[in-house]
Scaffold this active site. Sequence first.
Site: not given
Lengths: 367, 367, 367, 367
Positions: C17, C104, C305
């Site tokens: 970002h 993650h 995805d």
Amino acid sequence: MSTYGTLFRVTTFGESHCASVGAIIDGCPPGLELSAQDIQIQLNRRRPGQSDLTTPRNEKDAVQLQSGIEQGVTLGTPIGLLVRNEDQRPHDYTETDLYPRPSHADYTYLEKYGIKASSGGGRSSARETIGRVAAGAIAEKSLLATVTRPIVDAHPTRCPHPETAERMKARIIRAKDASDSIGGTVTCVVRHLPPGLGEPVFDKLEALLAHAMLSVPATKGFEIGSGFRGAEVPGSRHNDAFVQRADGSLGTRTNWSGGIQGGISNGEDVYFRVAFKSPATIARKQDTAKYDGEAGTLAARGRHDPCVVPRAVPIVEAMTAIVLMDALLIQKSRVAAMSLLPPITTLPPTMVMPQKARQEAANTTTQ
Amino acid sequence: MSTYGTLFRVTTFGESHCASVGAIIDGCPPGLELSAQDIQIQLNRRRPGQSDLTTPRNEKDAVQLQSGIEQGVTLGTPIGLLVRNEDQRPHDYTETDLYPRPSHADYTYLEKYGIKASSGGGRSSARETIGRVAAGAIAEKSLLATVTRPIVDAHPTRCPHPETAERMKARIIRAKDASDSIGGTVTCVVRHLPPGLGEPVFDKLEALLAHAMLSVPATKGFEIGSGFRGAEVPGSRHNDAFVQRADGSLGTRTNWSGGIQGGISNGEDVYFRVAFKSPATIARKQDTAKYDGEAGTLAARGRHDPCVVPRAVPIVEAMTAIVLMDALLIQKSRVAAMSLLPPITTLPPTMVMPQKARQEAANTTTQ
Amino acid sequence: MSTYGTLFRVTTFGESHCASVGAIIDGCPPGLELSAQDIQIQLNRRRPGQSDLTTPRNEKDAVQLQSGIEQGVTLGTPIGLLVRNEDQRPHDYTETDLYPRPSHADYTYLEKYGIKASSGGGRSSARETIGRVAAGAIAEKSLLATVTRPIVDAHPTRCPHPETAERMKARIIRAKDASDSIGGTVTCVVRHLPPGLGEPVFDKLEALLAHAMLSVPATKGFEIGSGFRGAEVPGSRHNDAFVQRADGSLGTRTNWSGGIQGGISNGEDVYFRVAFKSPATIARKQDTAKYDGEAGTLAARGRHDPCVVPRAVPIVEAMTAIVLMDALLIQKSRVAAMSLLPPITTLPPTMVMPQKARQEAANTTTQ
Amino acid sequence: MSTYGTLFRVTTFGESHCASVGAIIDGCPPGLELSAQDIQIQLNRRRPGQSDLTTPRNEKDAVQLQSGIEQGVTLGTPIGLLVRNEDQRPHDYTETDLYPRPSHADYTYLEKYGIKASSGGGRSSARETIGRVAAGAIAEKSLLATVTRPIVDAHPTRCPHPETAERMKARIIRAKDASDSIGGTVTCVVRHLPPGLGEPVFDKLEALLAHAMLSVPATKGFEIGSGFRGAEVPGSRHNDAFVQRADGSLGTRTNWSGGIQGGISNGEDVYFRVAFKSPATIARKQDTAKYDGEAGTLAARGRHDPCVVPRAVPIVEAMTAIVLMDALLIQKSRVAAMSLLPPITTLPPTMVMPQKARQEAANTTTQ
């Protein structure tokens, strides 16, 4: 190549007439408050057009931060930044372009790469130093450095000694009026540097500084501490005798070493001097040859700095900050690793003395 | 750290009183005829005890090749080599050891590592340069260099100008007789270097040389070409105008640039000067402080070089050869990659001129 | 860090970002015709939203070249490039952000840096691979590679075997319909690679490829040639027997080695396989804990995805091209240095045989 | 090349029949107690002739420390070490030498270097791993690692599961009896690794481990955590949900990630698997071709390991320790630099949460 540093690492890109010049600064400590303004201040000091001693071009050089910072705080990830080139189009090709400028990089770039940018200095342009100055501003902020800029910047020459500054100014204006150019030297002093920075044997602190300084365009020499004159002084006078400082640690009475011994900072001021040659691009006519060997006369177009020294000061500062930040990070990792090890009690005192000595001194002081 | 170079890479080890000092030289071209004698010749030039200008210690310094060579030919694999330390045992600990030697590395090594070798210079000893000189001998052989050693070595000072050499000798002997020491400078000239060596922007050829030279113990300064004095000369006189050479390529009328422009060799002689300080270890008494801060008087034991300059010459040569070999390998890979690409025909002449010009000149010559 | 390579060197920057993501590619051969379109083609293949197998986000990902190219030809200087992030503002902070996403990088970035980007993957985002793919496109062009893209891209899974591709597609759609995700493997084959690439011992060609592949997000494994199954096959079957090729050189009958022996390419096809895990971000609810340790349930927002494999293909290609270009440049410099040396005539035939043998074979052929 | 690592750096030298093989280990923390015996223990585990599963050659492989250690304590300077080759003379040249050994490095070394060692594997010999194992022993000691060697070494296969170990042994003996060879895999588990190791993006911890493992001779594959099988598992099952540990920090319920997320260690066990092929050198006759292309039959002389796996275990351990030590030093420098910065109080909680959370948890616990 275009990358400098081990843990604090700078990679730059950009020519004089491409879309932008910029840099990626990797290894900045996370959690550092950093704004575009921190960087802009230094870029402004580097910028041309600041006084009648520098070229009147007025490029805005506004830095655009791309990454690595959020909410004004560094993330520890690479900081991408760039500065747009105001005039991105190469100029039309003229008679003057048939000459490689004497003592410039036109000829050598062509020999090395077989191709060169069609206009200006290309990659050898002083605009390449924008990335360095930006990186230096980040390094300086990371080092929590306090810099004596007001004194340095008081005079347009950036010489803090008023009488000398005036003499320098007069010499530069004389060169300018003669459509000529002149060189000079920049001295840099680093105070309050902790001892222990610099990696023997190939990466001695003075070797890293010399590398960094001679990578700046137009530099011809580097000397640390007593420098070339030190070569003429006998050891009995050149040696820096030790004395005890107030905090119990050792300092030196003199500082011909320039704050570095055995390639490692010793806690005294680090100081060094860098020689800058006179700018190669001058308006005066020069008898020289074209690329094809034909003899002829070249007169540079446009306006050029009669002396790079005033603008070189922030570049020297930047490269110094980059070198020191990298050296500090490397030494910090060593100290951290050492601190995990169990203490050694069996060594003879000469192998481990200072800590003991300083601790005892500290104990004595506090009693 | 202890590794230098990118494709031609030297890593050294060793202190003054450990088992041996040595090096691993990686990236030597395969198929080079190389013997221990090629290396020994240079080690002998570095060795103490060669004249009354150097310390009378007589270490044999016989190199032992470990790997990378078979049947007298290099394999392209790392060349391991070492030289035994004759006196491997640290001496007994005496009163003198309580003093960090002024302007030596005793204090800074302790600050950096928290521990130091108990005797002699440890890693900061001049014996560390054995690995460099050996690597330089290999680099020099790889470069197929022809070195003007007989002239350089004709006088014990290694100054090729007889009158100056005698004055240097007198000055060194005066220092020696006074139990003192003296510094000096070494000038190095590299002839017949091809243009195109050096990697902008951070690895300019002069930056690599400055790094290499300031990594040599006891150095205080480096200057390329006109150096510090060049800073005082206006651009109109400092610029090296181009002239056509007999082979059609461009040379320069003067060479204040020192053979490097824009960080890239231009085919002219590369020359630079290195300042060496007076050795720190002297027999004279010095008022200084002990590790624990107590003031006292130190007089170094043993015999020491009154001047490092004569022995520094082969070290400067070695570091130069290492830098050039690495730069050459990097440029060679670029030229090889370029040669695979299809030719570009649409570029304006200023972007690609020299080749064309030289080719035409060559065509003219052969007609 | 964020730099990869020795002579062909890529440095990337950018988070999900921030203003842009990009790269500096250093060491590209000068004189290469290169356009933004050459790079854009590969970025488009990496982009999300190409089929119903990838996330429907449609970022334009238009590359902006900054430097290093003029008139459509590379200058040999660093190529700076960037791709704007379409949504540069971090989103408002919600309940979901209190959870580190399982498997993650949220948690580990915070542990490492003490701070992390407030939105999305930050530096661990797949957008980081844009710089790699751009660099790979440049490497590929430098290698003059011809890539069998039409066959690979014929099916949205990028599996060139139609039946398998359909089965893969069905499996991915099943995962998508279940708000879940699935992994897969990518096999890469490199044809017509010259022998001699790869640097023993630490930089064996397969080690460089493994490093490059495991640096791609979501990878879990790498195998070269026969890979893990090769461990189960006896040497008598696994060995690749030599046979003479038509040109007189040696080839191998089988290729369980995967085109690399002793860390060096042998001229046969190099092939390897990379395992990609199922994407961590799924819409399904997951029982997990917040940063503060409180147990709770997380359901990822947005669209993701269901399988990274189709988009991973150009990334695998890019990293492969980067590794090979660097290895080629290094080997080219060695070959160039060897070619300068006088021939060795005294060695036993086993030390130098192939050249002789091939030369003789060639002579025989031409007679 | 022959150097590995950034701050903890290993450089090796040596071929199978030269004077010695060895290494320089740079960046070892100063003040570490280290003896030759610490290294010898690991070299002995690597040595051939330990059981009937390995080659009966009995090389003594006694390490000789050269530098970097005094009084049994490291100085922080490079540690030079070497191991003599027992049989230093190349053998006489025979008919067998006319064949490049299939799936060995004979052919590729010749292609790369244009010359190769006349006997044995030269630089591709397993003796090259001696330097790695020695360096690993130093890294392991620096990491203050406690290794579960007794369990691993209980069986000659170094498989800690007794039944599997016996099956492995039977398979190896079967290969040996058939004058053949067989491969296998080594699994390595690292416990108690702190979170935060590994440098995104190119130097992810798994990428460094993959590089290190694939640089070991005879390896064909690497997988971390769930590895290739993980590619087949949907995200909903593959994700490692977070749970609060007793100390207030976060752990994961499962560990398919293999202790690494986003390239950074997360505090869970790091585990990975390495595939080793069957040794190329077998006594069985092989139909192959000579260097000159002539077809023929080769039968290797001498005795050879029927399986490298048992001896590979200490090499995998060594490379792991080297990677982790380097990663630790790099992260330590970051943490030290962060600790100097003033605290940031204005950031949203998601950017800095864990510290706060853990601190609060810690406060709660101690109340």
